[in-house]
Write an enzyme that holds these catalytic residues in place. Structure first.
Site, PDB file in Angstrom:
ATOM      1  N   GLY A   9       0.822  -1.225   0.000  1.00 57.94           N
ATOM      2  CA  GLY A   9       0.000   0.000   0.000  1.00 57.94           C
ATOM      3  C   GLY A   9       0.845   1.260   0.000  1.00 57.94           C
ATOM      4  O   GLY A   9       2.081   1.202   0.027  1.00 57.94           O
ATOM      5  N   GLN A  10       0.148   2.440   0.009  1.00 56.75           N
ATOM      6  CA  GLN A  10       0.874   3.721  -0.062  1.00 56.75           C
ATOM      7  C   GLN A  10       1.822   3.867   1.123  1.00 56.75           C
ATOM      8  O   GLN A  10       2.998   4.193   0.950  1.00 56.75           O
ATOM      9  CB  GLN A  10      -0.133   4.892  -0.051  1.00 56.75           C
ATOM     10  CG  GLN A  10       0.535   6.240  -0.260  1.00 56.75           C
ATOM     11  CD  GLN A  10      -0.325   7.435   0.098  1.00 56.75           C
ATOM     12  OE1 GLN A  10      -1.382   7.289   0.734  1.00 56.75           O
ATOM     13  NE2 GLN A  10       0.119   8.610  -0.280  1.00 56.75           N
ATOM     14  N   LEU A  11       1.342   3.609   2.343  1.00 56.50           N
ATOM     15  CA  LEU A  11       2.215   3.701   3.534  1.00 56.50           C
ATOM     16  C   LEU A  11       3.083   2.457   3.662  1.00 56.50           C
ATOM     17  O   LEU A  11       4.278   2.532   3.951  1.00 56.50           O
ATOM     18  CB  LEU A  11       1.351   3.843   4.793  1.00 56.50           C
ATOM     19  CG  LEU A  11       0.867   5.239   5.140  1.00 56.50           C
ATOM     20  CD1 LEU A  11      -0.176   5.178   6.249  1.00 56.50           C
ATOM     21  CD2 LEU A  11       2.025   6.126   5.578  1.00 56.50           C
ATOM     22  N   ASP A  32       1.066  -9.033   1.784  1.00 56.69           N
ATOM     23  CA  ASP A  32      -0.090  -8.362   1.167  1.00 56.69           C
ATOM     24  C   ASP A  32      -0.905  -9.420   0.436  1.00 56.69           C
ATOM     25  O   ASP A  32      -0.478 -10.563   0.310  1.00 56.69           O
ATOM     26  CB  ASP A  32       0.364  -7.233   0.212  1.00 56.69           C
ATOM     27  CG  ASP A  32      -0.677  -6.112   0.151  1.00 56.69           C
ATOM     28  OD1 ASP A  32      -0.338  -4.950   0.455  1.00 56.69           O
ATOM     29  OD2 ASP A  32      -1.857  -6.421  -0.148  1.00 56.69           O
ATOM     30  N   ILE A  33      -2.037  -8.998  -0.078  1.00 57.93           N
ATOM     31  CA  ILE A  33      -2.968  -9.956  -0.667  1.00 57.93           C
ATOM     32  C   ILE A  33      -2.490 -10.402  -2.056  1.00 57.93           C
ATOM     33  O   ILE A  33      -2.924 -11.422  -2.585  1.00 57.93           O
ATOM     34  CB  ILE A  33      -4.375  -9.308  -0.723  1.00 57.93           C
ATOM     35  CG1 ILE A  33      -5.472 -10.358  -0.841  1.00 57.93           C
ATOM     36  CG2 ILE A  33      -4.470  -8.271  -1.832  1.00 57.93           C
ATOM     37  CD1 ILE A  33      -6.796  -9.870  -0.335  1.00 57.93           C
ATOM     38  N   ASP A  47      -4.043 -12.936   3.015  1.00 56.06           N
ATOM     39  CA  ASP A  47      -5.353 -12.269   3.047  1.00 56.06           C
ATOM     40  C   ASP A  47      -5.700 -12.136   4.520  1.00 56.06           C
ATOM     41  O   ASP A  47      -6.078 -13.117   5.168  1.00 56.06           O
ATOM     42  CB  ASP A  47      -6.400 -13.123   2.312  1.00 56.06           C
ATOM     43  CG  ASP A  47      -7.813 -12.548   2.498  1.00 56.06           C
ATOM     44  OD1 ASP A  47      -8.760 -13.068   1.898  1.00 56.06           O
ATOM     45  OD2 ASP A  47      -7.947 -11.568   3.284  1.00 56.06           O
ATOM     46  N   TYR A 137     -15.088   4.261   5.896  1.00 55.04           N
ATOM     47  CA  TYR A 137     -13.659   4.179   6.250  1.00 55.04           C
ATOM     48  C   TYR A 137     -13.436   4.880   7.597  1.00 55.04           C
ATOM     49  O   TYR A 137     -12.835   4.300   8.502  1.00 55.04           O
ATOM     50  CB  TYR A 137     -12.853   4.870   5.158  1.00 55.04           C
ATOM     51  CG  TYR A 137     -11.417   5.165   5.493  1.00 55.04           C
ATOM     52  CD1 TYR A 137     -11.013   6.470   5.788  1.00 55.04           C
ATOM     53  CD2 TYR A 137     -10.459   4.165   5.473  1.00 55.04           C
ATOM     54  CE1 TYR A 137      -9.688   6.747   6.065  1.00 55.04           C
ATOM     55  CE2 TYR A 137      -9.125   4.451   5.747  1.00 55.04           C
ATOM     56  CZ  TYR A 137      -8.749   5.750   6.048  1.00 55.04           C
ATOM     57  OH  TYR A 137      -7.432   6.033   6.326  1.00 55.04           O
ATOM     58  N   LYS A 141     -12.379   3.373  11.336  1.00 57.46           N
ATOM     59  CA  LYS A 141     -11.210   3.849  12.095  1.00 57.46           C
ATOM     60  C   LYS A 141     -11.629   4.263  13.517  1.00 57.46           C
ATOM     61  O   LYS A 141     -10.902   4.024  14.478  1.00 57.46           O
ATOM     62  CB  LYS A 141     -10.525   5.006  11.377  1.00 57.46           C
ATOM     63  CG  LYS A 141      -9.840   4.600  10.071  1.00 57.46           C
ATOM     64  CD  LYS A 141      -8.778   3.529  10.295  1.00 57.46           C
ATOM     65  CE  LYS A 141      -8.060   3.147   9.017  1.00 57.46           C
ATOM     66  NZ  LYS A 141      -7.080   2.062   9.216  1.00 57.46           N
TER      67      LYS A 141
HETATM   68  C1  VAH Z   1      -7.911   8.823   2.447  1.00 56.58           C
HETATM   69  N1  VAH Z   1      -5.483   9.123   2.277  1.00 56.58           N
HETATM   70  O1  VAH Z   1      -8.042   9.811   1.762  1.00 56.58           O
HETATM   71  C2  VAH Z   1      -6.553   8.596   3.105  1.00 56.58           C
HETATM   72  C3  VAH Z   1      -6.535   9.326   4.421  1.00 56.58           C
HETATM   73  C4  VAH Z   1      -6.872  11.532   5.510  1.00 56.58           C
HETATM   74  C5  VAH Z   1      -6.966  10.774   4.268  1.00 56.58           C
HETATM   75  O2  VAH Z   1      -7.288   8.663   5.351  1.00 56.58           O
HETATM   76  O3  VAH Z   1      -8.792   8.039   2.654  1.00 56.58           O
END
Ligand code: VAH
Length: 310
Positions: A9-11, A32-33, A47, A137, A141
């Site tokens: 992923g990005q991070l 990763d998957i 997974d 999302y 979190k």
């Molecule tokens: C997103 N890059 O846009 C992520 C992040 C604060 C943004 O959570 O979902």
């Protein structure tokens, strides 16, 4: 032994390299998957929605730390809400249970400014704001932050977390975030393409350069346990800017660069987020301070993207 889930992923891409440098190639297991082409180091296809798969790796390598960086991000997550919830929560439960039941001593869980909703102070949003996120999302979190606090209280599991702002880096392409216009814009400039921004020019959002985001993660995880007073997730600030401001820093170097604005559904998500973040708890507990601002980030982005192209 360190396990990274979501290493492609990005991070995850950048954190994996940094953790390999810190702990040595043989002590870091990336997963990763799907496979990662020309990856250097130990890699497992995993997974993380499958508990047995997670536990098998934790037991086999006697994992002591897990960085759980797999999730469906804000914009993509709105396309299939229940699937997003299922993936984001099931993977976290598997990480927490596999950690509690085995050798894992420390877990990192990335949260986001997406946990904040419309009803918070938009400037210098406080650490203890009310959390009513607009996206699945963000909801996952908020739930995740409460679950990691619960596992710390009930089982003593040392789980730590950062509410990342929008992360910008040259090493990896982002996947479906609302802040990803600020990564894409640099690629468009170097490809001599005009840039159509999916947010309004005045949409100010909290952002952070990848170098700072990764250093913050390592510094948090290295901090003494006793210093950690926030067991949901730390607010973290890097900088704040809007599309007009990032375009201006770019036009100073590329005067012919053109940007147009065509807000789409992501504008509503961005409007529900803060404009700047109060990260005084991170500063107080583990000495957080960012190194990059918009100008130094833009310079570093172009230096590295051009090097990659050569
Ligand atoms: C997103 N890059 O846009 C992520 C992040 C604060 C943004 O959570 O979902």
């Amino acid at each position: 032994k360190i396990l990274i889930i979501g290493a492609n992923g990005q991070l995850g891409t950048v954190l994996t390299q940094r953790l390999q440098e810190k702990w040595g190639l043989t002590n870091v297991i990336a997963s990763d998957i799907y496979p990662s082409d020309n990856f250097i180091g130990k890699f497992e296809i995993l997974d993380a929605t499958n508990f047995d798969g997670v536990q098998k790796i934790v037991k086999y390598y006697k994992i002591t730390q897990i960085y759980h960086l797999a999730a469906v991000l804000s914009a993509n997550g709105e396309k299939d809400p229940l699937k997003t919830w299922d993936i984001n929560m099931k993977t976290l439960f598997n990480v927490l249970e596999a950690s509690r039941l085995n050798t894992v001593e420390k877990v990192f869980f990335p949260s986001s400014i997406a946990v904040f909703g419309d009803n918070v102070q938009k400037e210098l949003t406080p650490q203890d704001s009310i959390l009513t996120p607009a996206t699945v999302y963000g909801m996952s979190k908020v739930a995740g932050e409460n679950w990691i606090r619960y596992y710390h209280e009930k089982y003593g599991l040392d789980v730590r977390s950062i509410r990342y702002p929008g992360v910008i880096g040259y090493q990896s392409l982002p996947g479906g975030g609302t802040t990803d216009y600020a990564v894409d814009i640099y690629h468009k400039v170097l490809n001599n393409e005009p840039f159509e921004c999916f947010l309004k020019n005045t949409t100010t959002l909290p952002m952070i350069y990848m170098e700072d985001a990764i250093r913050a993660t390592i510094e948090l995880m290295d901090a003494p346990n006793a210093n950690i007073t926030v067991r949901t997730s730390y607010n973290l600030a890097g900088m704040s800017f809007n599309p007009e401001q990032i375009a201006e820093t770019i036009q100073r170097l590329y005067p012919d660069f053109e940007i147009t604005y065509k807000p789409d559904f992501r504008q509503l998500i961005a409007d529900s987020w803060p404009q700047s973040i109060d990260d005084s708890c991170a500063y107080k507990d583990w000495n957080w301070t960012p190194n990059y601002n918009l100008d130094s980030m833009t310079a570093d982005m172009f230096n590295n993207l051009k090097r990659k192209e050569d």
